[in-house]
Design an enzyme around this catalytic site. Sequence first.
Site, PDB file in Angstrom:
ATOM      1  CD  GLU A 188      -2.992  -1.136   0.233  1.00 41.94           C
ATOM      2  OE1 GLU A 188      -3.119  -0.028  -0.145  1.00 41.94           O
ATOM      3  OE2 GLU A 188      -3.099  -2.478  -0.419  1.00 41.94           O
ATOM      4  CD  GLU A 242      -4.248   4.425   3.477  1.00 42.31           C
ATOM      5  OE1 GLU A 242      -4.818   3.761   2.224  1.00 42.31           O
ATOM      6  OE2 GLU A 242      -4.539   5.643   3.319  1.00 42.31           O
ATOM      7  CD  GLU A 266      -9.338  -0.040  -1.414  1.00 42.58           C
ATOM      8  OE1 GLU A 266      -8.151  -0.153  -1.501  1.00 42.58           O
ATOM      9  OE2 GLU A 266      -9.248   1.498  -2.267  1.00 42.58           O
TER      10      GLU A 266
END
Length: 121
Positions: free
Chosen positions: A30, A71, A78
Amino acid sequence: MLFSRVFNPRHLRGATQHSLAGLARAWQGEQAFRHEVVVLVILLLALIVTGKDFGEWLLVIGGWLGVMVVELLNSAIEEAFDLVSTEWNARIKAGKDMASAAILVAMIVNVGIWAFVFFIG
């Protein structure tokens, strides 16, 4: 007996290993998380250079760690959505967009915190 139920070293070790694996995965996969770690380092340096007190440290670092938590949750959402379907889906897109919006809101809150600590307070 009660203490061993409440404090289980084996469970604690396993939970810690899973958490560290999650942080490692976020770091590796990420880019946004890596950017947020860089911001954390910059904030630490700014706090040191400006000589802020303990309460200001807690406010600034705690606020930014909150962004990083959001986050991590966004990335987890996701990943889960991508398991459901890799094809475009309006509801999955809406869920991903809302998780992303949560990060934006957390960042906006942090701009206010930084303004207060570094320029107003």
